[in-house]
Every structure is written in structure tokens, then in C-alpha cells.
Scaffold this motif. Sequence first.
Motif, short mmCIF file in Angstrom:
data_model
loop_
_atom_site.label_atom_id
_atom_site.label_comp_id
_atom_site.label_asym_id
_atom_site.label_seq_id
_atom_site.Cartn_x
_atom_site.Cartn_y
_atom_site.Cartn_z
N THR A 71 0.92 -1.53 0.16
CA THR A 71 -0.12 -0.01 -0.01
C THR A 71 0.91 1.20 0.15
OG1 THR A 71 0.00 0.01 2.64
CG2 THR A 71 -1.79 -1.51 1.20
N GLY A 72 2.24 1.03 0.72
CA GLY A 72 3.00 2.38 0.60
C GLY A 72 2.61 3.32 1.80
N ILE A 73 1.67 2.82 2.74
CA ILE A 73 1.21 3.50 3.80
C ILE A 73 2.62 3.77 4.84
CG2 ILE A 73 0.82 1.76 5.44
CD1 ILE A 73 -1.48 3.09 6.33
N GLN A 74 2.52 4.87 5.59
CA GLN A 74 3.41 5.13 6.47
C GLN A 74 3.37 4.14 7.66
OE1 GLN A 74 3.85 9.55 7.45
NE2 GLN A 74 2.81 9.85 5.40
N TRP A 75 4.64 3.83 8.17
CA TRP A 75 4.74 2.94 9.35
C TRP A 75 3.80 3.33 10.45
CZ3 TRP A 75 6.80 -1.66 8.29
CH2 TRP A 75 8.06 -1.74 7.62
N GLU A 76 3.83 4.66 10.95
CA GLU A 76 2.95 5.37 12.00
C GLU A 76 1.55 5.03 11.67
OE1 GLU A 76 4.73 8.74 9.99
OE2 GLU A 76 5.44 6.93 10.44
N TYR A 77 1.19 4.78 10.38
CA TYR A 77 -0.15 4.92 10.35
C TYR A 77 -0.76 3.42 9.86
CZ TYR A 77 0.12 9.83 9.68
OH TYR A 77 0.25 11.30 9.99
N LEU A 78 0.05 2.50 10.29
CA LEU A 78 -0.32 0.97 10.14
C LEU A 78 -1.56 0.59 11.06
CD1 LEU A 78 0.62 -1.75 8.79
CD2 LEU A 78 1.80 -2.22 10.95
N PRO A 79 -2.68 0.22 10.43
CA PRO A 79 -3.97 -0.06 11.29
C PRO A 79 -3.66 -0.94 12.22
CG PRO A 79 -4.40 -0.05 8.82
CD PRO A 79 -2.77 -0.08 9.04
N GLN A 80 -3.90 -0.49 13.71
CA GLN A 80 -3.86 -1.50 14.74
C GLN A 80 -4.95 -2.43 14.64
OE1 GLN A 80 -0.98 -1.15 17.01
NE2 GLN A 80 -0.46 -0.14 15.15
N GLY A 81 -6.04 -2.48 14.18
CA GLY A 81 -7.25 -3.19 14.30
C GLY A 81 -6.81 -4.55 13.44
N LEU A 82 -5.66 -4.49 12.47
CA LEU A 82 -5.41 -5.76 11.81
C LEU A 82 -4.46 -6.64 12.61
CD1 LEU A 82 -4.78 -4.10 8.39
CD2 LEU A 82 -6.76 -5.09 9.14
N ASP A 83 -4.16 -6.54 13.83
CA ASP A 83 -3.18 -7.22 14.74
C ASP A 83 -1.92 -7.54 13.96
OD1 ASP A 83 -5.29 -7.21 16.53
OD2 ASP A 83 -6.24 -8.87 15.68
N PHE A 84 -1.46 -6.35 13.38
CA PHE A 84 -0.05 -6.70 12.70
C PHE A 84 1.02 -6.47 13.63
CE2 PHE A 84 -1.78 -5.93 8.45
CZ PHE A 84 -2.33 -7.10 8.30
N GLY A 85 0.79 -5.63 14.89
CA GLY A 85 1.66 -5.01 15.66
C GLY A 85 1.87 -3.60 15.24
N SER A 86 2.59 -2.85 15.93
CA SER A 86 2.97 -1.49 15.62
C SER A 86 3.69 -1.25 14.47
CB SER A 86 3.53 -0.75 16.88
OG SER A 86 4.75 -1.29 17.28
N GLY A 87 3.71 -0.16 13.99
CA GLY A 87 4.53 0.11 12.77
C GLY A 87 6.05 0.14 12.96
N MET A 88 6.43 0.62 14.20
CA MET A 88 7.75 0.58 14.73
C MET A 88 8.31 -0.99 15.04
SD MET A 88 10.60 2.02 15.32
CE MET A 88 9.91 3.60 15.07
N THR A 89 7.37 -1.99 15.61
CA THR A 89 7.75 -3.30 15.68
C THR A 89 7.98 -3.97 14.37
OG1 THR A 89 6.63 -3.35 17.56
CG2 THR A 89 6.80 -5.47 16.29
N CYS A 90 7.24 -3.71 13.33
CA CYS A 90 7.28 -4.36 12.01
C CYS A 90 8.70 -3.69 11.32
CB CYS A 90 6.09 -3.83 10.91
SG CYS A 90 4.54 -4.89 11.75
N TRP A 91 8.92 -2.39 11.33
CA TRP A 91 9.88 -1.80 11.00
C TRP A 91 11.29 -2.58 11.57
CZ3 TRP A 91 14.54 0.56 12.95
CH2 TRP A 91 14.91 1.37 11.99
N ARG A 92 11.47 -2.73 13.05
CA ARG A 92 12.50 -3.44 13.69
C ARG A 92 12.54 -4.71 13.23
NH1 ARG A 92 10.47 -1.21 18.65
NH2 ARG A 92 11.66 0.83 19.17
N ARG A 93 11.47 -5.49 12.91
CA ARG A 93 11.70 -6.87 12.53
C ARG A 93 12.34 -6.69 11.11
NH1 ARG A 93 8.22 -10.54 15.29
NH2 ARG A 93 8.09 -8.77 16.84
N LEU A 94 11.67 -5.87 10.14
CA LEU A 94 12.53 -5.97 8.73
C LEU A 94 13.65 -5.65 8.84
CD1 LEU A 94 11.78 -5.72 5.69
CD2 LEU A 94 11.25 -3.22 5.97
N ALA A 95 14.28 -4.74 9.63
CA ALA A 95 15.48 -4.43 9.62
C ALA A 95 16.13 -5.63 9.97
CB ALA A 95 15.80 -3.07 10.51
N ALA A 96 15.97 -6.31 11.15
CA ALA A 96 16.72 -7.39 11.61
C ALA A 96 16.64 -8.48 10.85
CB ALA A 96 16.02 -7.67 12.79
N TRP A 97 15.53 -8.65 9.99
CA TRP A 97 15.96 -9.86 9.12
C TRP A 97 16.43 -9.39 7.91
CZ3 TRP A 97 9.51 -10.58 9.27
CH2 TRP A 97 9.35 -11.20 10.32
#
Length: 263
Positions: free
Chosen positions: A43-69
Motif C-alpha cells: 500500500t505504501g502507507i507510512q509505518w506510524e499509520y499501520l492500522p492497529q485493528g489488523l493485529d499486525f503490531g505497531s509500525g515500529m515493531t514491523c520496522w524493527r523486524r524488517l531491519a533485523a531480518w
Amino acid sequence: MVSDELWSLIEPLLPEPGPKLVAGRPRVPDRQALCGILFVLHTGIQWEYLPQGLDFGSGMTCWRRLAAWNEAGVWEKLHLVLLRKLRSAKKLDWSRAVIDSSHVRAAPPGPKSGPSPVDRARPGSKHHVLVDGQGIPLAVSLTGGNRNDVTQLLPLLDQVPPVAGVVGRPRRRPDMLLADRGYDHDKYRRLLWKRGIRPAIAERGRPHGTGLGISRWVVERTISWLHGFRRLRIRWERRDDIHEAFLGLATCLITHRHVQRLC
């Protein structure tokens, strides 16, 4: 968003999480975090606007996981696994490879960005892509928008992983390389011949005499697939490794589609 088939390939490649140092919320499962990363990629959405209702975790959590992987080389390993599946099914076309690049604007300038010659010297980056004869991506890279295409010809060839899957040595070298006039240089033709690769590079000032216009469309189609992921149309990341992580993940998704279709 992550099928069971794709997750079965990714899960063994993920690094083990470190011990939890302080008490707090439980760790977001890796599969849910990957869904959040894919949501941002598509979608190209900004990390901080990742919808919390989708149970993906926060945008910062996903960002950290992407960087670590990405630091652990997960996407390179996954790409190699997918290429092995294609070669074991004899679906990789090593008879020729095609190389090209595409420019994207860099909204915040950072490493591997530069003044673009096609966008009034605004900051930009280039996606360099090498594909096989069917358009399956073999290697991708990121450079500044002011880098000449021909400078990435040999680095991209070196970046092709050794692909096993059949009896014999792993293969990483195509028989022929097709390119447009941006790669027209006698020095690189000689270097390709030394590697055992026959160059078919269009010459400046001359019409295409080797059918390049007929054969090069596969790499242009692959670039359009990459830019189908909205996060790759404009480089929003100041850090080059994060944008390269998105680029590597998108390459794996495109290769996985070919595995599903051909294997």
C-alpha cells in the motif's frame, strides 16, 4: 496475506529472537509482523499509520523486524531457495539474461541517492535489475540516481547466487547478456567475453540488429512488477538498507509467483 506455502519457506530462515530483558507485552508473532511489512510494501502507507485493528503490531515493531531480518540475510536466502526450486523443475532460462534499470524519486535524500539527470537534479535512486530469459529476477541492486547504468553490469552478475537443484555444479552465469545502449562500452564487452558470456548490447547511433527490442521486454515487465508495490515507486526511506530490504522482499514475492505458476 502470507500463505501457508510461503510461510513454510520463510519460517526456517528467520533468526531466533533474543531473550526478553524486561517484562512487558508478549512478542508479536513473526507471521503477523510479516503481514504488517507486506501491508506497508503493497500500500505504501507510512509505518506510524499501520492500522492497529489488523493485529499486525505497531509500525515500529514491523520496522524493527524488517531491519533485523534484512541484516540476517533472510531475503537473499529465500530468493536462493526459490531459484533452486525453479532450476530443479528446469524452469530457469539460462540461455540469456537481460539487464536494465529504473529511476525512482528519493523523497528524503540519504545514502545511495543522488541528483537525478532525468528529474531536474532532484534526489533520486536507481533500481538495477537482472532477469533470466523469462523475466525471473536473478539479482537486484540500489544505487544513486546519478550512477551510470554500465557501472552496475558486473556487480549485478557477481550478485547472482550459485543456483543448484540439478546434478552438477551450481550455476550462476547466463550464456548471453542483452542490454540497451546505456551499457554500450567495448571494455565491458571484453569483460563479458572473458567470463564466457556473449554480449548482445545495442550500439549508440545504430538500429537494433539483434532483436533487442523483442527480447528486452521481459526486464521492463519485471520492473513494472516491482513498481506495482507502492512502497517502491518512491523511496521514502532515508536509510538505504531499509529500502533494499523492501526491494529484496518484493523480488522474492515475484520469484515465488513464478514458482507457483511454473512448478
